[in-house]
Design a protein around this motif. Sequence first.
Motif, PDB file in Angstrom:
ATOM      1  N   GLU A  93      16.251  17.709 -10.363  1.00  0.00           N
ATOM      2  CA  GLU A  93      15.542  18.954 -10.042  1.00  0.00           C
ATOM      3  C   GLU A  93      15.890  19.428  -8.641  1.00  0.00           C
ATOM      4  O   GLU A  93      16.081  20.618  -8.397  1.00  0.00           O
ATOM      5  CB  GLU A  93      14.032  18.754 -10.179  1.00  0.00           C
ATOM      6  CG  GLU A  93      13.202  20.023 -10.032  1.00  0.00           C
ATOM      7  CD  GLU A  93      13.239  20.933 -11.251  1.00  0.00           C
ATOM      8  OE1 GLU A  93      12.580  21.992 -11.207  1.00  0.00           O
ATOM      9  OE2 GLU A  93      13.917  20.594 -12.252  1.00  0.00           O
ATOM     10  N   GLY A  96      19.215  20.951  -8.634  1.00  0.00           N
ATOM     11  CA  GLY A  96      19.116  22.263  -9.252  1.00  0.00           C
ATOM     12  C   GLY A  96      18.627  23.315  -8.279  1.00  0.00           C
ATOM     13  O   GLY A  96      19.090  24.461  -8.294  1.00  0.00           O
ATOM     14  N   ALA A  97      17.691  22.936  -7.407  1.00  0.00           N
ATOM     15  CA  ALA A  97      17.179  23.876  -6.409  1.00  0.00           C
ATOM     16  C   ALA A  97      18.245  24.225  -5.375  1.00  0.00           C
ATOM     17  O   ALA A  97      18.237  25.324  -4.816  1.00  0.00           O
ATOM     18  CB  ALA A  97      15.955  23.281  -5.716  1.00  0.00           C
ATOM     19  N   CYS A 124       9.414  19.832 -16.024  1.00  0.00           N
ATOM     20  CA  CYS A 124      10.296  19.185 -15.053  1.00  0.00           C
ATOM     21  C   CYS A 124      10.014  17.696 -15.213  1.00  0.00           C
ATOM     22  O   CYS A 124       9.130  17.140 -14.552  1.00  0.00           O
ATOM     23  CB  CYS A 124       9.988  19.674 -13.641  1.00  0.00           C
ATOM     24  SG  CYS A 124      10.736  18.695 -12.316  1.00  0.00           S
ATOM     25  N   ASP A 178      10.617  23.340  -7.140  1.00  0.00           N
ATOM     26  CA  ASP A 178      11.013  23.899  -8.419  1.00  0.00           C
ATOM     27  C   ASP A 178      12.428  24.471  -8.325  1.00  0.00           C
ATOM     28  O   ASP A 178      12.741  25.245  -7.430  1.00  0.00           O
ATOM     29  CB  ASP A 178      10.029  25.004  -8.811  1.00  0.00           C
ATOM     30  CG  ASP A 178      10.115  25.368 -10.272  1.00  0.00           C
ATOM     31  OD1 ASP A 178       9.338  24.822 -11.058  1.00  0.00           O
ATOM     32  OD2 ASP A 178      10.981  26.198 -10.617  1.00  0.00           O
ATOM     33  N   SER A 179      13.281  24.102  -9.277  1.00  0.00           N
ATOM     34  CA  SER A 179      14.698  24.458  -9.175  1.00  0.00           C
ATOM     35  C   SER A 179      14.969  25.940  -9.385  1.00  0.00           C
ATOM     36  O   SER A 179      15.987  26.451  -8.922  1.00  0.00           O
ATOM     37  CB  SER A 179      15.525  23.647 -10.188  1.00  0.00           C
ATOM     38  OG  SER A 179      15.142  23.944 -11.512  1.00  0.00           O
ATOM     39  N   THR A 180      14.086  26.661 -10.083  1.00  0.00           N
ATOM     40  CA  THR A 180      14.313  28.088 -10.289  1.00  0.00           C
ATOM     41  C   THR A 180      13.451  28.960  -9.387  1.00  0.00           C
ATOM     42  O   THR A 180      13.885  30.007  -8.919  1.00  0.00           O
ATOM     43  CB  THR A 180      14.056  28.480 -11.758  1.00  0.00           C
ATOM     44  OG1 THR A 180      12.731  28.082 -12.135  1.00  0.00           O
ATOM     45  CG2 THR A 180      15.065  27.797 -12.674  1.00  0.00           C
ATOM     46  N   ARG A 182      12.190  28.010  -6.441  1.00  0.00           N
ATOM     47  CA  ARG A 182      12.425  27.651  -5.037  1.00  0.00           C
ATOM     48  C   ARG A 182      11.116  27.517  -4.256  1.00  0.00           C
ATOM     49  O   ARG A 182      11.053  27.724  -3.060  1.00  0.00           O
ATOM     50  CB  ARG A 182      13.319  28.686  -4.332  1.00  0.00           C
ATOM     51  CG  ARG A 182      14.698  28.902  -4.964  1.00  0.00           C
ATOM     52  CD  ARG A 182      15.529  27.642  -5.023  1.00  0.00           C
ATOM     53  NE  ARG A 182      16.949  27.901  -5.141  1.00  0.00           N
ATOM     54  CZ  ARG A 182      17.628  27.990  -6.274  1.00  0.00           C
ATOM     55  NH1 ARG A 182      16.990  27.880  -7.415  1.00  0.00           N
ATOM     56  NH2 ARG A 182      18.932  28.200  -6.271  1.00  0.00           N
TER      57      ARG A 182
END
Length: 244
Positions: A93, A96-97, A124, A178-180, A182
């Motif tokens: 994760e 991904g961020a 997640c 959170d990876s999407t 931010r």
Amino acid sequence: MPWLPDRLFPEAVPDIAGTAAALADPSRAAMCAALMNGLAWTVGELGSYAGIARSTASEHIDVLAARGIVTKVRQGRHCYVLLAGAEAARIIEGLGAMATSTLPTARSLNAWTANRQLLAARTCYHHLAGRLGVGLAEQLQEYGYLNASWQLTDRGEALLVAWGLPEPRRAPGEACLDSTERRFHLGGRLGAALTDLLFHQDWISRIGKSRAVALTEAGREALMQAGLGAVLARLDESSPSDNG
């Protein structure tokens, strides 16, 4: 003759390059993303998800397993694959961020819908992420259910007990980037316990075997009754990523 490294370093630092190399492949990255739903996948299912043959998928999984990123469990004729644990999920994760791009997806309505669902709400690993997860965490803090250290307050404990979670303070919370979005959603044992509760109460439901989840009408009602209705407005809004 024993193997000797070509360079010696001043101290024994962890070899993160080897772990990074195991993740530095689009197929393996896709498999790890799939496993972030917290469920077990067969080798064939992961191969299908990544768009590769089962034999190739098996080779990729061996690389990930050798670095302790995934665990293989054999049951009868099938070999199941899971993430090795919460720490592996945190690394995936977090990467991904940090990522500045996404793996390509098909230019189709199905792909657009799947991407939109993932951005709205997903797991997640064992906690709730996406706009729903981040929005819920922020509202829990704003209304005094969580303190600045991501631990339950007295009011928060009362809410989760009323929702059906016994002794919620025994599960400490923590921030998870959170990876999407931010921003942070609720992680740690408290985040996992809350997500399990939402599933158990049928307030969220899985969308197929994807990481994506949907908030049910009963879940919307529960949030409204707890004074957390602002989460719904955030969930229903579009983000720039939704439109490609």
